[in-house]
Motif scaffolding. Structure first.
Motif, PDB file in Angstrom:
ATOM      1  N   TYR A 284      -3.305   1.748 -13.224  1.00 49.97           N
ATOM      2  CA  TYR A 284      -3.754   0.780 -12.476  1.00 49.97           C
ATOM      3  C   TYR A 284      -4.330  -0.434 -13.270  1.00 49.97           C
ATOM      4  O   TYR A 284      -5.231  -0.298 -13.977  1.00 49.97           O
TER       5      TYR A 284
ATOM      6  N   ILE B  40     -15.154  -4.172  -7.336  1.00 50.68           N
ATOM      7  CA  ILE B  40     -14.588  -4.204  -5.858  1.00 50.68           C
ATOM      8  C   ILE B  40     -16.212  -3.733  -5.171  1.00 50.68           C
ATOM      9  O   ILE B  40     -16.610  -4.420  -4.242  1.00 50.68           O
TER      10      ILE B  40
ATOM     11  N   TYR C 155     -18.173  -5.883  -2.516  1.00 47.41           N
ATOM     12  CA  TYR C 155     -17.976  -5.522  -0.867  1.00 47.41           C
ATOM     13  C   TYR C 155     -19.242  -4.368  -0.484  1.00 47.41           C
ATOM     14  O   TYR C 155     -19.382  -4.359   0.731  1.00 47.41           O
TER      15      TYR C 155
ATOM     16  N   CYS D  69     -15.162  -8.162  12.366  1.00 54.03           N
ATOM     17  CA  CYS D  69     -15.494  -7.912  10.742  1.00 54.03           C
ATOM     18  C   CYS D  69     -14.312  -8.250  10.110  1.00 54.03           C
ATOM     19  O   CYS D  69     -14.191  -7.529   8.957  1.00 54.03           O
TER      20      CYS D  69
ATOM     21  N   TYR E  96     -12.556  -9.838   6.915  1.00 54.85           N
ATOM     22  CA  TYR E  96     -13.137 -10.844   6.039  1.00 54.85           C
ATOM     23  C   TYR E  96     -11.808 -11.445   5.303  1.00 54.85           C
ATOM     24  O   TYR E  96     -11.575 -10.779   4.154  1.00 54.85           O
ATOM     25  N   SER E  97     -11.197 -12.164   5.942  1.00 52.29           N
ATOM     26  CA  SER E  97     -10.053 -12.955   4.986  1.00 52.29           C
ATOM     27  C   SER E  97      -9.648 -14.118   6.097  1.00 52.29           C
ATOM     28  O   SER E  97     -10.284 -14.213   7.293  1.00 52.29           O
TER      29      SER E  97
ATOM     30  N   LYS F 187      -4.666 -13.430  13.815  1.00 52.34           N
ATOM     31  CA  LYS F 187      -4.352 -13.200  12.665  1.00 52.34           C
ATOM     32  C   LYS F 187      -3.686 -11.520  12.681  1.00 52.34           C
ATOM     33  O   LYS F 187      -2.762 -11.552  12.099  1.00 52.34           O
TER      34      LYS F 187
ATOM     35  N   ILE G 283      -3.462  -1.413   3.664  1.00 49.54           N
ATOM     36  CA  ILE G 283      -3.877  -1.390   2.061  1.00 49.54           C
ATOM     37  C   ILE G 283      -5.200  -2.344   1.812  1.00 49.54           C
ATOM     38  O   ILE G 283      -4.765  -3.470   1.768  1.00 49.54           O
TER      39      ILE G 283
ATOM     40  N   GLY H  35     -10.765  -3.158   4.798  1.00 49.22           N
ATOM     41  CA  GLY H  35     -12.030  -3.773   4.846  1.00 49.22           C
ATOM     42  C   GLY H  35     -13.106  -2.948   5.841  1.00 49.22           C
ATOM     43  O   GLY H  35     -13.065  -1.985   5.757  1.00 49.22           O
TER      44      GLY H  35
ATOM     45  N   LEU I  37     -11.437   0.516  -1.498  1.00 52.44           N
ATOM     46  CA  LEU I  37     -12.345   0.975  -2.886  1.00 52.44           C
ATOM     47  C   LEU I  37     -13.804   0.715  -2.653  1.00 52.44           C
ATOM     48  O   LEU I  37     -14.693   1.199  -3.522  1.00 52.44           O
ATOM     49  N   SER I  38     -14.058   0.386  -1.181  1.00 43.72           N
ATOM     50  CA  SER I  38     -15.587   0.201  -1.185  1.00 43.72           C
ATOM     51  C   SER I  38     -16.213   1.229  -0.500  1.00 43.72           C
ATOM     52  O   SER I  38     -15.490   1.726   0.929  1.00 43.72           O
TER      53      SER I  38
ATOM     54  N   GLN J 198     -17.637   0.290   3.011  1.00 44.69           N
ATOM     55  CA  GLN J 198     -16.779   0.020   4.089  1.00 44.69           C
ATOM     56  C   GLN J 198     -16.182   1.376   4.599  1.00 44.69           C
ATOM     57  O   GLN J 198     -16.072   1.704   5.984  1.00 44.69           O
TER      58      GLN J 198
ATOM     59  N   GLY K 167      -7.759   3.845  -4.099  1.00 45.25           N
ATOM     60  CA  GLY K 167      -6.885   2.609  -4.335  1.00 45.25           C
ATOM     61  C   GLY K 167      -5.406   3.040  -4.035  1.00 45.25           C
ATOM     62  O   GLY K 167      -5.045   4.027  -3.997  1.00 45.25           O
ATOM     63  N   TRP K 168      -4.576   1.859  -4.042  1.00 40.48           N
ATOM     64  CA  TRP K 168      -3.060   2.043  -3.448  1.00 40.48           C
ATOM     65  C   TRP K 168      -2.493   3.104  -4.666  1.00 40.48           C
ATOM     66  O   TRP K 168      -1.548   3.721  -4.607  1.00 40.48           O
TER      67      TRP K 168
ATOM     68  N   ALA L   4      -6.297  -8.207  -0.111  1.00 45.53           N
ATOM     69  CA  ALA L   4      -6.324  -7.249  -1.122  1.00 45.53           C
ATOM     70  C   ALA L   4      -5.691  -7.670  -2.354  1.00 45.53           C
ATOM     71  O   ALA L   4      -6.230  -7.501  -3.490  1.00 45.53           O
TER      72      ALA L   4
ATOM     73  N   PHE M 259      -5.127  -7.190  -7.156  1.00 41.93           N
ATOM     74  CA  PHE M 259      -4.108  -6.175  -7.766  1.00 41.93           C
ATOM     75  C   PHE M 259      -3.860  -6.394  -9.285  1.00 41.93           C
ATOM     76  O   PHE M 259      -3.205  -5.651  -9.773  1.00 41.93           O
TER      77      PHE M 259
HETATM   78  C1  LIG Z   1     -11.500  -9.219   1.439  1.00 41.44           C
HETATM   79  S1  LIG Z   1     -11.281  -7.580   1.705  1.00 41.44           S
HETATM   80  C2  LIG Z   1     -10.202  -7.658   2.965  1.00 41.44           C
HETATM   81  C3  LIG Z   1     -10.598  -6.589   3.955  1.00 41.44           C
HETATM   82  C4  LIG Z   1      -9.578  -6.582   5.320  1.00 41.44           C
HETATM   83  N1  LIG Z   1      -8.036  -6.666   5.055  1.00 41.44           N
HETATM   84  C5  LIG Z   1      -9.783  -7.877   6.213  1.00 41.44           C
HETATM   85  O1  LIG Z   1      -9.100  -8.694   6.403  1.00 41.44           O
HETATM   86  O2  LIG Z   1     -11.010  -7.954   6.694  1.00 41.44           O
HETATM   87  C6  LIG Z   1     -10.527  -6.673   0.532  1.00 41.44           C
HETATM   88  C7  LIG Z   1     -10.091  -5.352   0.677  1.00 41.44           C
HETATM   89  O3  LIG Z   1      -9.424  -4.804  -0.722  1.00 41.44           O
HETATM   90  C8  LIG Z   1      -9.699  -3.672  -0.963  1.00 41.44           C
HETATM   91  N2  LIG Z   1      -9.276  -3.290  -2.292  1.00 41.44           N
HETATM   92  C9  LIG Z   1      -9.442  -4.019  -3.467  1.00 41.44           C
HETATM   93  N3  LIG Z   1      -8.582  -3.335  -4.401  1.00 41.44           N
HETATM   94  C10 LIG Z   1      -7.954  -2.294  -3.740  1.00 41.44           C
HETATM   95  C11 LIG Z   1      -6.825  -1.335  -4.214  1.00 41.44           C
HETATM   96  N4  LIG Z   1      -6.662  -1.269  -5.374  1.00 41.44           N
HETATM   97  N5  LIG Z   1      -6.366  -0.337  -3.241  1.00 41.44           N
HETATM   98  C12 LIG Z   1      -6.919  -0.462  -2.076  1.00 41.44           C
HETATM   99  N6  LIG Z   1      -7.705  -1.406  -1.736  1.00 41.44           N
HETATM  100  C13 LIG Z   1      -8.477  -2.179  -2.434  1.00 41.44           C
HETATM  101  C14 LIG Z   1     -11.130  -3.595  -0.860  1.00 41.44           C
HETATM  102  O4  LIG Z   1     -12.006  -2.320  -1.118  1.00 41.44           O
HETATM  103  C15 LIG Z   1     -11.624  -4.475   0.729  1.00 41.44           C
HETATM  104  O5  LIG Z   1     -11.674  -3.419   1.532  1.00 41.44           O
END
Ligand SMILES: C[S@@+](CC[C@H](N)C(=O)[O-])C[C@H]1O[C@@H](n2cnc3c(N)ncnc32)[C@H](O)[C@@H]1O
Lengths: 90, 303
Positions: B18, B26, B30, B45, B47-48, B65, B84, B87, B109-110, B113, B131-132, B149, B153
């Motif tokens: 990865y 992360i 978060y 809640c 966060y985007s 959205k 994936i 949040g 990854l949080s 959360q 993680g994915w 998310a 990546f």
């Molecule tokens: C900005 S937040 C967006 C959360 C949600 N989708 C929203 O719109 O409210 C980014 C999210 O991506 C997750 N994340 C980051 N890298 C990741 C990975 N490799 N695999 C899975 N989740 C990941 C973080 O843990 C977090 O939950």
């Protein structure tokens, strides 16, 4: 917006003076280097400084300013005009 | 490689290196404080970036959205949907409560959360601290959603070609996990009139460490010949508006926010919102929403 009572009423030249002083201090410029018609980016003003400037200026004026203000009013002249009109209408 | 027999996903070695932001990076962002995020996010809640079409309030725009992505992914009334980067679970909740989805799986990854969503004890929601790249579903998904998310990546050490490879791995996984005809609805920030070198160092170091944003071309290239791009919309001004709403909420709750995370963090978030607003308003950054449809029989070896 902050507390209505704390809004400061100012003239265009006071606003201009405030911003010029700010730019001189923050960006280490000479006062006479500042052209009111030149874009702020010419003075080396980046987004961090723009955010702090609008934050501090808003605090001085007594109401919140939008962080994107300097993009829509990219010179001292247009910005001061805009703020002076807005301030009159407060 | 495409041997997803009937309803099972082929069991295959899962050793992917990865190359996105680390779990530590992360969590640095978060896991700050769930209560702090709640102070300025809307009630879902999310966060985007929201979708402000015909919406007055932040909450309405966030729900638009969520609904947009659920529809684009074709996830309504589906059996099994993957989110994936889930949040605080806004999509998961909406899928099972409003859209009659049987099982919604969320990856994050949080830790904070995951804990948050786990307290709901919802039988149809499965939230995983994973993680994915580690994810190994047993049955295929009808639809995949990923909002905000993809920004994480690729790490900042990768060249553009390496980023495309990293994203390609992601799309390959999604391809394996989806049923024939399945869709992904993806939302991510992209570099528009800017590159990595232009990125504000405060954002890249103090707010989102270890994450390099994609370019649209990198995403398109990475998905090429395994996914068909159905709809693309760019909505950067909607991010300005979303950030403005967050900033307003944070300022309105400043005293409480300071109690939770301290003055320095609150000032850092105010600064981050302002810089990001400038980034989107100037067009240095953009916000892409991409609907992708699985190509069921790629005409070449997709790896
Ligand atoms: C900005 S937040 C967006 C959360 C949600 N989708 C929203 O719109 O409210 C980014 C999210 O991506 C997750 N994340 C980051 N890298 C990741 C990975 N490799 N695999 C899975 N989740 C990941 C973080 O843990 C977090 O939950």
């Amino acid at each position: 917006m902050n507390n209505q009572n704390s809004i400061r009423t100012v003239t265009a030249s006071q606003i201009q003076e405030w911003i010029i002083t700010y730019l001189v201090d923050e960006l280490d410029l000479n006062k006479d280097e500042i052209d009111v018609q030149a874009p702020f980016t010419d003075f080396g003003l980046d987004s961090s400084t723009a955010v702090i400037l609008t934050g501090d200026l808003g605090e001085w004026l007594g109401y919140d300013l939008d962080p994107t203000l300097l993009l829509d009013y990219p010179t001292l002249e247009t910005l001061v005009n805009h703020l002076a009109i807005e301030n009159q209408n407060c | 490689m495409e041997t997803a027999k009937e309803n099972k996903i082929a069991n295959k070695p899962n050793k992917l290196h990865y190359q996105g932001a680390s779990a530590q990076a992360i969590q640095y962002h978060y896991d700050l404080s769930n209560e702090f995020y709640q102070l300025w996010l809307d009630t879902t809640c999310s966060y985007s970036c929201a979708l402000w079409e015909d919406a007055e309030t932040l909450e309405e725009a966030q729900i638009k959205k969520l609904d947009y992505h659920i529809t684009q992914a074709g996830a309504q009334e589906a059996q099994h949907v993957l989110d994936i980067g889930c949040g605080w679970g806004s999509i998961l909740k909406r899928l099972v409560n409003q859209y009659h989805v049987k099982q919604a799986v969320g990856l994050t990854l949080s830790q904070a959360q995951q804990d948050w969503i786990a307290t709901w004890n919802h039988p149809q929601i499965d939230v995983r601290l994973e993680g994915w790249a580690e994810h190994q579903p047993e049955i295929p998904y009808d639809a995949i959603i990923s909002i905000g998310a993809f920004e994480h990546f690729a790490n900042t050490k990768l060249s553009s070609a390496e980023k495309v490879d990293a994203y390609r791995n992601f799309f390959n996984r999604c391809h394996e996990w989806l049923k024939p005809g399945g869709r992904i609805s993806l939302q991510t920030i992209i570099y528009e009139n800017a590159g990595e070198e232009d990125v504000n160092s405060f954002l890249s170091q103090e707010i989102f460490p270890d994450s390099a944003l994609p370019r649209l071309a990198e995403i398109v290239q990475a998905a090429e010949r395994i996914f068909e791009i159905d709809i693309l919309r760019n909505d950067r001004e909607y991010y300005v508006r979303t950030l403005r709403a967050w900033l307003k909420n944070l300022r309105a709750n400043r005293a409480e926010a300071i109690q939770l995370v301290g003055e320095k963090q609150v000032a850092a978030y105010e600064k981050y919102f302002g810089i990001a607003m400038i980034g989107f308003h100037s067009g240095n950054l953009n916000l892409s929403r991409i609907s992708l449809k699985r190509i069921d029989a790629p005409r070449f070896n997709k790896h």
